[in-house]
Design an enzyme around this catalytic site. Structure first.
Site, PDB file in Angstrom:
ATOM      1  N   ALA A  73       0.844  -1.196   0.000  1.00 32.95           N
ATOM      2  CA  ALA A  73       0.000   0.000   0.000  1.00 32.95           C
ATOM      3  C   ALA A  73       0.885   1.255   0.000  1.00 32.95           C
ATOM      4  O   ALA A  73       2.101   1.158   0.119  1.00 32.95           O
ATOM      5  CB  ALA A  73      -0.905  -0.025   1.223  1.00 32.95           C
ATOM      6  N   GLN A  75       1.562   3.436   2.156  1.00 35.48           N
ATOM      7  CA  GLN A  75       2.390   3.596   3.361  1.00 35.48           C
ATOM      8  C   GLN A  75       2.894   2.226   3.822  1.00 35.48           C
ATOM      9  O   GLN A  75       2.955   1.947   5.021  1.00 35.48           O
ATOM     10  CB  GLN A  75       1.593   4.280   4.481  1.00 35.48           C
ATOM     11  N   SER A  76       3.277   1.376   2.883  1.00 36.89           N
ATOM     12  CA  SER A  76       3.642   0.007   3.214  1.00 36.89           C
ATOM     13  C   SER A  76       4.956  -0.108   3.989  1.00 36.89           C
ATOM     14  O   SER A  76       6.016   0.293   3.498  1.00 36.89           O
ATOM     15  CB  SER A  76       3.753  -0.805   1.912  1.00 36.89           C
ATOM     16  N   ASN A  77       4.872  -0.691   5.180  1.00 34.60           N
ATOM     17  CA  ASN A  77       6.083  -1.014   5.943  1.00 34.60           C
ATOM     18  C   ASN A  77       6.852  -2.131   5.252  1.00 34.60           C
ATOM     19  O   ASN A  77       8.081  -2.163   5.267  1.00 34.60           O
ATOM     20  CB  ASN A  77       5.717  -1.465   7.356  1.00 34.60           C
ATOM     21  N   ALA A  79       7.046  -2.729   1.987  1.00 32.45           N
ATOM     22  CA  ALA A  79       7.806  -2.193   0.845  1.00 32.45           C
ATOM     23  C   ALA A  79       9.062  -1.482   1.348  1.00 32.45           C
ATOM     24  O   ALA A  79      10.149  -1.666   0.801  1.00 32.45           O
ATOM     25  CB  ALA A  79       6.928  -1.241   0.026  1.00 32.45           C
TER      26      ALA A  79
END
Ligand SMILES: *Cc1c(COP(=O)(O)O)cnc(C)c1O
Length: 330
Positions: A73, A75-77, A79
């Site tokens: 997403a 705000q992906s942690n 990624a």
């Protein structure tokens, strides 16, 4: 369980702390609450994906890959941490960003998005919410191959039978720490998202015959669709040890997603503030704020007895706290 049969890179020195939370436990007036500080894992700003990536990167390297591709997403942690692992190993990393909330992707956004740009992803492909992200990653992989490189695709959240081993390892780490402290654990409570954390802990505590129940709090889906995801991942992971995992022990709790994934809810705001104000530990609004709200809800419903020991898994995510600061406006 013999984890040493699987290749692993190491991104954390030693163990993350297993801490007792006296002020929070007193405030809630229920069981003794302990916290497993996986927000303090290695790689940029820590979080649960680091444990999965130890096994995923080792698998990628064993297969001769030299480029990572993953999705997440805005705000992906996951990624952010996949990119961090790629930086550390000297690999380029391509990101497919799923805009789950329409209009939410902004190239100049703070939080994890800022960290994507700071560490420097090789490319960004933004797709609308509900897209087939695996197809989008396959397309990126084809381009990478045309450039003469070897891509390795990591699924969303790093939750497959390779990444999930990271949380089998975490269960064993917690058991060793509990033994050291003379602590009898009655329950483990974690976030249930893409599923690797919940599934890995369930396999680890079951496979070591501890009989410690693992309760997963849903943060995006109802139990009807979430539970089968956990069962499938747990079965596949246990199968790698030659074990037949009993699905009936998987427990999911719903009712704490609020209006939707990553959207604010009053219970989440209460949970994040309570943890910050009693124990000075930062939860996040998307995952741990909602799962801790779930634990508060279970305590208020009388699920646990006085004197029981409940371990809450802090899976990280604090960089997103700054991005969502408006959720906490007075
Ligand atoms: C990804 C994530 C989770 C969910 O873990 P899964 O293994 O995907 O279920 C929980 N907390 C944080 C902070 C995360 O980034």
């Amino acid at each position: 369980m013999n984890l040493s049969q699987f290749p692993r890179r190491r991104y954390t020195e030693g163990q993350t702390p297993l801490e007792f939370l006296p002020r929070l436990s007193k405030e809630l007036g229920g069981p003794n609450i302990w916290i497993k500080r996986d927000d303090m894992l290695g790689l940029a700003a820590g979080g649960n994906k680091t444990r999965k990536l130890e096994f995923l990167l080792a698998d990628a390297m064993a297969k001769g890959a030299d480029t990572l591709i993953t999705c997440g997403a805005v705000q992906s942690n996951h990624a952010r941490l996949t990119l961090a692992a790629a930086c550390k190993e000297g690999f380029p990393c391509h990101l497919v960003i799923e805009e789950r909330v329409p209009g939410s992707y902004k190239t100049d956004a703070t939080g994890n998005n800022f960290l994507f740009h700071l560490m420097g992803a090789a490319s960004y492909t933004v797709v609308p919410g509900g897209s087939n992200t695996m197809e989008a990653m396959e397309k990126v992989a084809e381009k990478v191959r045309q450039q003469g490189r070897k891509p390795y695709i990591i699924p969303g959240g790093g939750s497959n039978e390779v990444g999930t081993l990271g949380y089998v390892a975490c269960a064993e780490e917690i058991m060793a720490q509990a033994f050291d402290k003379g602590l009898k654990i009655d329950y483990v409570v974690c976030t249930s998202g893409s599923g690797g954390t919940h599934a890995g802990l369930a396999v680890g505590f079951w496979g070591n015959n501890t009989k410690i129940p693992v309760i997963g709090i849903n943060i995006s889906r109802p139990t009807e669709t979430q539970r089968p995801i956990i069962c499938k991942d747990a079965k596949a992971t246990a199968a790698r040890f030659g074990l037949d995992f009993p699905e009936e022990i998987v427990e999911n709790v719903e009712g704490y997603v609020g209006p939707g994934y990553s959207l604010s809810s009053p219970e989440m705001v209460e949970a994040v503030k309570l943890m910050a104000q009693t124990e000075a530990i930062l939860l996040d609004p998307v995952y741990t704020g909602k799962s801790f709200a779930g634990l508060i809800g279970l305590i208020r419903q009388g699920r646990f007895k006085q004197g029981e020991n409940v371990v809450f898994i802090h899976t990280g995510g604090s960089p997103a706290l700054y991005h969502y600061k408006d959720y906490f406006a007075e």
